[in-house]
Design a protein around this motif. Sequence first.
Motif, short mmCIF file in Angstrom:
data_model
loop_
_atom_site.label_atom_id
_atom_site.label_comp_id
_atom_site.label_asym_id
_atom_site.label_seq_id
_atom_site.Cartn_x
_atom_site.Cartn_y
_atom_site.Cartn_z
N HIS A 177 38.89 38.40 24.12
CA HIS A 177 37.67 38.43 24.94
C HIS A 177 36.43 38.82 24.14
O HIS A 177 35.31 38.46 24.54
CB HIS A 177 37.84 39.43 26.09
CG HIS A 177 38.81 38.99 27.14
ND1 HIS A 177 38.53 38.03 28.08
CD2 HIS A 177 40.09 39.37 27.38
CE1 HIS A 177 39.57 37.85 28.87
NE2 HIS A 177 40.54 38.66 28.47
N ARG A 223 33.47 36.27 23.11
CA ARG A 223 32.55 35.81 24.16
C ARG A 223 31.63 36.94 24.64
O ARG A 223 30.52 36.67 25.11
CB ARG A 223 33.35 35.25 25.35
CG ARG A 223 34.07 33.94 25.04
CD ARG A 223 34.67 33.34 26.32
NE ARG A 223 35.75 34.13 26.87
CZ ARG A 223 37.04 33.88 26.65
NH1 ARG A 223 37.41 32.90 25.86
NH2 ARG A 223 37.97 34.63 27.21
N LEU A 224 32.10 38.17 24.53
CA LEU A 224 31.32 39.30 25.03
C LEU A 224 30.42 39.93 23.97
O LEU A 224 29.69 40.88 24.26
CB LEU A 224 32.27 40.38 25.57
CG LEU A 224 32.96 40.05 26.89
CD1 LEU A 224 34.10 41.03 27.16
CD2 LEU A 224 31.98 40.07 28.04
N SER A 284 29.21 42.57 33.44
CA SER A 284 29.48 41.41 32.60
C SER A 284 30.89 41.44 32.04
O SER A 284 31.56 40.40 31.96
CB SER A 284 28.46 41.37 31.45
OG SER A 284 27.15 41.16 31.94
N GLU A 310 33.65 38.55 32.80
CA GLU A 310 34.22 37.74 31.73
C GLU A 310 35.74 37.81 31.69
O GLU A 310 36.41 36.79 31.49
CB GLU A 310 33.64 38.18 30.38
CG GLU A 310 33.78 37.15 29.27
CD GLU A 310 35.20 37.06 28.71
OE1 GLU A 310 35.62 35.97 28.30
OE2 GLU A 310 35.88 38.12 28.69
N ARG A 315 33.38 33.95 32.06
CA ARG A 315 31.95 33.82 31.81
C ARG A 315 31.22 35.00 32.47
O ARG A 315 31.79 35.67 33.33
CB ARG A 315 31.40 32.50 32.34
CG ARG A 315 31.66 32.25 33.81
CD ARG A 315 31.25 30.83 34.20
NE ARG A 315 31.46 30.59 35.62
CZ ARG A 315 32.58 30.16 36.14
NH1 ARG A 315 33.63 29.94 35.36
NH2 ARG A 315 32.70 29.96 37.44
N PHE A 316 29.97 35.23 32.06
CA PHE A 316 29.23 36.35 32.63
C PHE A 316 27.74 36.07 32.60
O PHE A 316 27.26 35.21 31.86
CB PHE A 316 29.53 37.65 31.87
CG PHE A 316 29.03 37.66 30.44
CD1 PHE A 316 27.77 38.17 30.13
CD2 PHE A 316 29.82 37.17 29.41
CE1 PHE A 316 27.32 38.18 28.83
CE2 PHE A 316 29.37 37.18 28.10
CZ PHE A 316 28.12 37.69 27.80
#
Length: 273
Positions: free
Chosen positions: A25, A28-29, A117, A121, A126-127
């Motif tokens: 993760h 993406r974060l 967020s 996610e 997604r966020f």
Amino acid sequence: MAEPSTGPSADTPPPEPILQRTFAHIGRLLPLALVPLATALFRARELLATGRTNGLSLRASFPVYRYDLWSFVDAPSGDGVTVSLPFGAVDPLPLLAPLIGAYVVVSGALSAGYFGSIAAEITTGRFDFVAAVRRFGARMILLEALVVLALAALFLPLLLFPPLFVVAILAALVVSYLYFPTVYVLALEDRGIESAARRARALVDEHRPLGFFLAVAVVTALCSVPVSLLAHAGPGGAIAAAVVAAPLGLAFNVATALKVAEMAEMADVETAG
């Protein structure tokens, strides 16, 4: 899009280790690392003091809130080695109400976007930071204010009775353990503060995640050694340490969110790849 789990079954494979899921993760974060970077840089005076001081800070931080540079490094008062456990050093609360209010609003808004967020996610893939601030802002600001009031109620009496400091630290640690999932549950399950606190306590009572709680403290202490060496290597090193600690702190928050989601029987939620 995430779909709620209907519960474990004989055919359901066990969840991957939290470390592996965290790395899945974190890419993406990664933009969220700007939040712990900002909170570290807000304490500019401590940052400069750390950079000017030779030595080593060793700090263990339990999974209670946002991680940033100051979860791994203490601004020392002199040369040598300083050791700080969670809640072992409490800065005096500002005397002016407007400063306290500004801190609560800014910090609460950042937490709303940050934790909202992360929750979005890991459950949907997604966020939207701004949408998370709008959705959770009021609750996170109120939660921040309650935490500040609770810390004041716990530690300010120590000015009159300093011998009770150890008792106060132990009490803070116990409360932290019993309620550490609160902010994560609030965002993951979109609950109110009271409901999230009750749910957090129930999860801790049911799953008894003391091993995870202590493991996070041990790992943060290990991480604090190289981070603090960098932070004490001059003003440039202190800024570099804040940059390094930002994604590291994000990883700890993501790992804790995944642990709480697992405790809340969300481990089998299918996330976007």
